[in-house]
Design a protein around this motif. Sequence first.
Motif, PDB file in Angstrom:
ATOM      1  N   THR A  80       0.984  -1.290   0.117  1.00 51.62           N
ATOM      2  CA  THR A  80      -0.076   0.094   0.088  1.00 51.62           C
ATOM      3  C   THR A  80       0.831   1.226   0.003  1.00 51.62           C
ATOM      4  O   THR A  80       2.172   1.232   0.357  1.00 51.62           O
ATOM      5  CB  THR A  80      -0.966  -0.010   1.119  1.00 51.62           C
ATOM      6  OG1 THR A  80      -0.039   0.008   2.546  1.00 51.62           O
ATOM      7  CG2 THR A  80      -1.681  -1.229   1.335  1.00 51.62           C
TER       8      THR A  80
ATOM      9  N   SER B 189       2.605   4.855   1.298  1.00 52.87           N
ATOM     10  CA  SER B 189       3.041   5.134   2.508  1.00 52.87           C
ATOM     11  C   SER B 189       2.594   6.632   2.882  1.00 52.87           C
ATOM     12  O   SER B 189       2.139   7.175   1.746  1.00 52.87           O
ATOM     13  CB  SER B 189       4.825   5.275   2.567  1.00 52.87           C
ATOM     14  OG  SER B 189       4.934   3.835   2.270  1.00 52.87           O
ATOM     15  N   LEU B 190       2.774   7.148   3.946  1.00 57.68           N
ATOM     16  CA  LEU B 190       2.595   8.485   4.168  1.00 57.68           C
ATOM     17  C   LEU B 190       3.708   9.438   3.637  1.00 57.68           C
ATOM     18  O   LEU B 190       4.742   8.818   2.945  1.00 57.68           O
ATOM     19  CB  LEU B 190       2.580   8.894   5.782  1.00 57.68           C
ATOM     20  CG  LEU B 190       1.493   8.066   6.520  1.00 57.68           C
ATOM     21  CD1 LEU B 190       1.687   8.479   7.856  1.00 57.68           C
ATOM     22  CD2 LEU B 190       0.035   8.504   6.272  1.00 57.68           C
TER      23      LEU B 190
ATOM     24  N   ARG C 294      -0.144   8.410   1.001  1.00 57.85           N
ATOM     25  CA  ARG C 294      -1.306   8.609   1.645  1.00 57.85           C
ATOM     26  C   ARG C 294      -1.362  10.227   2.438  1.00 57.85           C
ATOM     27  O   ARG C 294      -0.335  10.351   2.994  1.00 57.85           O
ATOM     28  CB  ARG C 294      -1.594   7.416   2.516  1.00 57.85           C
ATOM     29  CG  ARG C 294      -1.911   6.309   1.896  1.00 57.85           C
ATOM     30  CD  ARG C 294      -2.331   5.315   2.663  1.00 57.85           C
ATOM     31  NE  ARG C 294      -2.478   4.020   2.021  1.00 57.85           N
ATOM     32  CZ  ARG C 294      -3.528   3.460   1.550  1.00 57.85           C
ATOM     33  NH1 ARG C 294      -4.730   4.381   1.649  1.00 57.85           N
ATOM     34  NH2 ARG C 294      -3.683   2.460   0.862  1.00 57.85           N
TER      35      ARG C 294
ATOM     36  N   LYS D 130      -3.092  10.148   5.214  1.00 62.02           N
ATOM     37  CA  LYS D 130      -3.337   9.648   6.679  1.00 62.02           C
ATOM     38  C   LYS D 130      -3.593   8.231   6.535  1.00 62.02           C
ATOM     39  O   LYS D 130      -3.621   7.724   5.508  1.00 62.02           O
ATOM     40  CB  LYS D 130      -4.509  10.333   7.747  1.00 62.02           C
ATOM     41  CG  LYS D 130      -5.761   9.987   6.707  1.00 62.02           C
ATOM     42  CD  LYS D 130      -6.882  11.031   7.596  1.00 62.02           C
ATOM     43  CE  LYS D 130      -8.066  11.135   6.727  1.00 62.02           C
ATOM     44  NZ  LYS D 130      -9.125  12.000   7.475  1.00 62.02           N
ATOM     45  N   ASP D 131      -3.228   7.380   7.686  1.00 66.20           N
ATOM     46  CA  ASP D 131      -3.510   5.990   7.586  1.00 66.20           C
ATOM     47  C   ASP D 131      -4.788   5.489   7.190  1.00 66.20           C
ATOM     48  O   ASP D 131      -5.812   6.203   7.476  1.00 66.20           O
ATOM     49  CB  ASP D 131      -3.163   5.336   8.859  1.00 66.20           C
ATOM     50  CG  ASP D 131      -1.569   5.617   9.307  1.00 66.20           C
ATOM     51  OD1 ASP D 131      -0.743   5.462   8.347  1.00 66.20           O
ATOM     52  OD2 ASP D 131      -1.308   5.507  10.665  1.00 66.20           O
ATOM     53  N   HIS D 132      -4.736   4.408   6.373  1.00 66.32           N
ATOM     54  CA  HIS D 132      -6.056   3.788   5.699  1.00 66.32           C
ATOM     55  C   HIS D 132      -6.936   4.758   4.946  1.00 66.32           C
ATOM     56  O   HIS D 132      -8.041   4.698   4.805  1.00 66.32           O
ATOM     57  CB  HIS D 132      -6.905   3.330   7.059  1.00 66.32           C
ATOM     58  CG  HIS D 132      -6.261   2.530   8.137  1.00 66.32           C
ATOM     59  ND1 HIS D 132      -5.493   1.237   7.591  1.00 66.32           N
ATOM     60  CD2 HIS D 132      -5.920   2.779   9.289  1.00 66.32           C
ATOM     61  CE1 HIS D 132      -5.000   0.998   8.760  1.00 66.32           C
ATOM     62  NE2 HIS D 132      -5.095   1.701   9.806  1.00 66.32           N
TER      63      HIS D 132
END
Length: 331
Positions: free
Chosen positions: A266, A268-269, A317, A319-321
């Motif tokens: 996925t 990353s930030l 991203r 933020k997470d998710h």
Amino acid sequence: MKLTTTTTLALLASTACGFYAPQVVRSLLSPQDPPIHLARRDDEPASDDVWNKAKCIGGQFFKAFPLSDKDAGQEYSPKKDSVQSKWKGDLKDGLKKWGWTQNTLLKSVCEFDESALGKGWVDAAKQLNIGTEGWKDIWCYRFSHGTLWDVAADKTYNADNKDYPYTGAYAQFGINDDDGVILAMDNLMPSSAIKKNKQRDPQDGEVPALQSLSDLLWGGWYRGSQPDTSNNENVKNLKYLISLSVTNSESLSIIRRALKAKNKVTASLWPGDNFDISTAEGKALLGSPNGKRFGYLLAQRKDDVGIKKIDSVTVFRGKDHSNPILIFYVK
């Protein structure tokens, strides 16, 4: 099906795909044919068909970017003297004629702060010197092609002495002309809107002539981030083309396959992962549904913004998710 400049460029890209060309051309010219196979699930990387189609489209943009308008036209089959979009200026007349209206958005919709998009986005904006205050740094546009009520009632508008149906399409995006940024937020274009709202493919005479997101983005960019007082004084000041919160399943599958090349599952930030457009991953991201609207914008606006190219893209991203964000860097 009437071939627009955008469709012609897509066909050109498909013919460069060799083995994949027949499938892509059939899906464009004959809506009844099944689309090429997508990834089996939303959480899987793109299939070879999806990946190679996107990579070829991105590769054609990569080839066309440094060329003059005339030379870019010579890459078409048949050759063209120009690939410049016919839609000029602020598009106000064209939008009105073809059934589009501009909506007034609440301030809450035009928020680009940490609560809306996450610290990762704020960190990216700070590092890139992008102002993020809605209605000050960024002006949010929303163009709508009728409402769902209009679609359900089969309401029509008249253009060139012919009645056309409203499709329920819309385009929502932000413009920050001081910092050279277009932020694509949410969109559903006419052909896709008909498929979604009518549960069938578009028929002849249903889709408005002004139908491309790249043209709608241009209309907003030309007006700028202070449209009530002035137009964008420097339309050539394009630096960043950004897709916020990517939700398109095909684009997500392409992002996953690109990240797989870096042994990631996925995004990353921030600072995320950067891909040069000369690489297979960069070309595929540029040729994805969320990337190609920007490719068309630059390829078809050489007379307006100058000869520019996208040289890299960052995936990250906020933020997470959250859904990934794409930043395409313009030079």
